[in-house]
Design a protein around this motif. Structure first.
Motif, PDB file in Angstrom:
ATOM      1  N   ALA A  72       2.312  -2.571  -1.062  1.00 44.65           N
ATOM      2  CA  ALA A  72       1.668  -2.304  -2.437  1.00 44.65           C
ATOM      3  C   ALA A  72       1.509  -3.538  -3.126  1.00 44.65           C
ATOM      4  O   ALA A  72       2.579  -4.186  -3.092  1.00 44.65           O
ATOM      5  CB  ALA A  72       2.625  -1.216  -3.007  1.00 44.65           C
ATOM      6  N   ARG A 114      -1.481  -1.868   6.315  1.00 46.66           N
ATOM      7  CA  ARG A 114      -2.309  -0.837   5.241  1.00 46.66           C
ATOM      8  C   ARG A 114      -1.932  -1.422   3.777  1.00 46.66           C
ATOM      9  O   ARG A 114      -0.708  -1.293   3.591  1.00 46.66           O
ATOM     10  CB  ARG A 114      -1.919   0.499   5.645  1.00 46.66           C
ATOM     11  CG  ARG A 114      -2.594   1.638   5.041  1.00 46.66           C
ATOM     12  CD  ARG A 114      -2.461   2.916   5.414  1.00 46.66           C
ATOM     13  NE  ARG A 114      -3.223   3.950   4.906  1.00 46.66           N
ATOM     14  CZ  ARG A 114      -3.182   5.262   4.810  1.00 46.66           C
ATOM     15  NH1 ARG A 114      -1.719   5.674   4.988  1.00 46.66           N
ATOM     16  NH2 ARG A 114      -3.843   6.042   4.368  1.00 46.66           N
ATOM     17  N   VAL A 163      -1.914  -0.712  -0.162  1.00 45.59           N
ATOM     18  CA  VAL A 163      -2.178   0.471  -1.381  1.00 45.59           C
ATOM     19  C   VAL A 163      -2.563  -0.674  -2.357  1.00 45.59           C
ATOM     20  O   VAL A 163      -1.604  -1.600  -3.305  1.00 45.59           O
ATOM     21  CB  VAL A 163      -0.819   1.011  -2.035  1.00 45.59           C
ATOM     22  CG1 VAL A 163      -1.176   1.944  -3.132  1.00 45.59           C
ATOM     23  CG2 VAL A 163      -0.154   1.967  -0.924  1.00 45.59           C
ATOM     24  N   VAL A 183      -3.027  -1.334  -6.224  1.00 50.18           N
ATOM     25  CA  VAL A 183      -2.628  -0.947  -7.688  1.00 50.18           C
ATOM     26  C   VAL A 183      -3.357  -1.677  -8.501  1.00 50.18           C
ATOM     27  O   VAL A 183      -3.268  -2.707  -8.556  1.00 50.18           O
ATOM     28  CB  VAL A 183      -1.119  -0.944  -7.706  1.00 50.18           C
ATOM     29  CG1 VAL A 183      -0.668  -0.354  -8.965  1.00 50.18           C
ATOM     30  CG2 VAL A 183      -0.413  -0.513  -6.533  1.00 50.18           C
ATOM     31  N   THR A 227     -11.663   0.655  -1.744  1.00 51.14           N
ATOM     32  CA  THR A 227     -11.084   1.375  -0.974  1.00 51.14           C
ATOM     33  C   THR A 227     -12.331   1.868  -0.097  1.00 51.14           C
ATOM     34  O   THR A 227     -12.272   1.998   0.918  1.00 51.14           O
ATOM     35  CB  THR A 227     -10.513   2.501  -1.533  1.00 51.14           C
ATOM     36  OG1 THR A 227     -11.202   3.234  -2.446  1.00 51.14           O
ATOM     37  CG2 THR A 227      -9.092   2.039  -2.153  1.00 51.14           C
ATOM     38  N   VAL A 253      -5.684   1.976   0.322  1.00 52.47           N
ATOM     39  CA  VAL A 253      -5.265   3.459  -0.649  1.00 52.47           C
ATOM     40  C   VAL A 253      -5.274   2.809  -2.133  1.00 52.47           C
ATOM     41  O   VAL A 253      -4.868   1.787  -2.530  1.00 52.47           O
ATOM     42  CB  VAL A 253      -3.818   3.871  -0.005  1.00 52.47           C
ATOM     43  CG1 VAL A 253      -3.555   5.184  -1.172  1.00 52.47           C
ATOM     44  CG2 VAL A 253      -3.924   4.145   1.355  1.00 52.47           C
ATOM     45  N   GLN A 274      -4.164   3.285  -5.801  1.00 51.32           N
ATOM     46  CA  GLN A 274      -3.252   3.775  -6.919  1.00 51.32           C
ATOM     47  C   GLN A 274      -3.573   3.437  -8.106  1.00 51.32           C
ATOM     48  O   GLN A 274      -3.661   2.112  -8.586  1.00 51.32           O
ATOM     49  CB  GLN A 274      -1.891   3.146  -6.530  1.00 51.32           C
ATOM     50  CG  GLN A 274      -0.916   3.527  -7.439  1.00 51.32           C
ATOM     51  CD  GLN A 274      -0.516   4.864  -7.454  1.00 51.32           C
ATOM     52  OE1 GLN A 274      -0.821   5.971  -6.653  1.00 51.32           O
ATOM     53  NE2 GLN A 274       0.053   5.380  -8.841  1.00 51.32           N
ATOM     54  N   ILE A 333       3.157   6.272  -5.070  1.00 51.67           N
ATOM     55  CA  ILE A 333       2.761   5.372  -3.862  1.00 51.67           C
ATOM     56  C   ILE A 333       3.544   6.047  -2.379  1.00 51.67           C
ATOM     57  O   ILE A 333       2.849   6.639  -1.438  1.00 51.67           O
ATOM     58  CB  ILE A 333       3.070   4.160  -3.824  1.00 51.67           C
ATOM     59  CG1 ILE A 333       2.205   3.488  -4.889  1.00 51.67           C
ATOM     60  CG2 ILE A 333       2.996   3.295  -2.416  1.00 51.67           C
ATOM     61  CD1 ILE A 333       2.714   2.056  -5.171  1.00 51.67           C
ATOM     62  N   LYS A 342       1.848   9.237  -1.166  1.00 47.94           N
ATOM     63  CA  LYS A 342       0.591   8.992  -0.401  1.00 47.94           C
ATOM     64  C   LYS A 342       0.853   8.449   0.853  1.00 47.94           C
ATOM     65  O   LYS A 342       0.173   8.733   1.621  1.00 47.94           O
ATOM     66  CB  LYS A 342      -0.125   8.288  -1.272  1.00 47.94           C
ATOM     67  CG  LYS A 342      -0.732   8.596  -2.523  1.00 47.94           C
ATOM     68  CD  LYS A 342      -1.593   7.574  -3.348  1.00 47.94           C
ATOM     69  CE  LYS A 342      -2.008   8.184  -4.797  1.00 47.94           C
ATOM     70  NZ  LYS A 342      -2.755   7.315  -5.520  1.00 47.94           N
ATOM     71  N   VAL A 343       1.535   7.466   1.148  1.00 40.59           N
ATOM     72  CA  VAL A 343       1.818   6.498   2.138  1.00 40.59           C
ATOM     73  C   VAL A 343       3.200   6.782   2.989  1.00 40.59           C
ATOM     74  O   VAL A 343       3.016   6.312   4.237  1.00 40.59           O
ATOM     75  CB  VAL A 343       1.352   5.144   1.965  1.00 40.59           C
ATOM     76  CG1 VAL A 343      -0.059   5.133   1.632  1.00 40.59           C
ATOM     77  CG2 VAL A 343       2.192   4.574   1.056  1.00 40.59           C
TER      78      VAL A 343
END
Length: 242
Positions: free
Chosen positions: A11, A33, A35, A37, A48, A56, A58, A75, A78-79
């Protein structure tokens, strides 16, 4: 790329541009992968869509207390896990202290210091329960040297240097590595507030680096064996004189 981050979930705050975006794309290239933010929903939608299921979105406004508090729980919903938290979002004030105002100072300190501390505080229970994790904070060479033309920014980064090094000692027995990257001047929107003469000289002398060059350093830090912590990596343009 080596794929050394296959299966990892990262993230990154401030991921829609600059160092955050460069790092997100570098981690994706290594198999993670990510995220993304950021508060810029439109930018996140574009990114995305570009990166598919490796990215992903956020949407978080770190200056809004409720949004900041909700970031880590949202977060995880979601993941499912956070292996890497890169606290990168920040802002800049240059010039003499008398040239700014209290509201601008508050905004910068809240984003550069308070949001970082709150994000780290929020992720610790999750990482500690799993017994592993990486926390990386974007600091600055200004967190190591008192830069006369940016006293508020430099002060915020000195605070972060202290915070990172104390948290590293608190968390290393829990399997959590804590580190920071401290770039010199990076070509990004933050430099818009630099004194015009300083920016001109930096451009003319080649004293700037690209966000991707900072991202390369972060990938190096994250791919060390677990018994190795890169406590701080100072990444400077070769011609930068500080």
């Amino acid at each position: 790329m080596t794929g050394k981050l296959n299966g990892k979930i990262a993230a990154i705050t401030g991921a829609a541009s600059g160092i955050g975006l460069a790092t997100a794309e570098a981690l994706i290239a290594e198999g993670a992968r990510v995220v993304f933010v950021d508060r810029d929903r439109a930018a996140l939608d574009r990114l995305t869509a570009q990166h598919g299921d490796r990215a992903v979105a956020q949407v978080t406004d770190l200056l809004d207390a409720a949004s900041c508090d909700a970031m880590v729980p949202e977060i995880l919903e979601k993941v499912g896990q956070i292996d890497i938290l890169h606290c990168n979002a920040g802002t800049y004030i240059g010039g003499d202290l008398t040239e700014t105002n209290a509201a601008t100072i508050d905004r910068m300190l809240n984003l550069n210091i308070n949001a970082v501390m709150k994000n780290v505080h929020a992720v610790i229970p999750h990482m500690a329960e799993r017994g592993t994790g990486d926390i990386v904070v974007t600091c600055s060479v200004a967190g190591h040297s008192a830069i006369p033309w940016e006293p508020v920014y430099s002060g915020s980064k000195w605070a972060i240097t202290c915070f990172v090094q104390t948290m590293r000692r608190q968390l290393n027995k829990k399997g959590i590595r804590v580190s920071q990257v401290s770039p010199g001047p990076v070509i990004s929107a933050l430099l818009a507030d630099w004194p015009e003469e300083n920016l001109r000289k930096a451009k003319e002398s080649g004293s700037l680096i690209e966000p991707s060059e900072v991202a390369d350093s972060i990938v190096f830090m994250l791919t060390r064996p677990r018994n190795v912590t890169i406590r701080d990596m100072i990444v400077l343009p070769t011609n930068f004189d500080i």
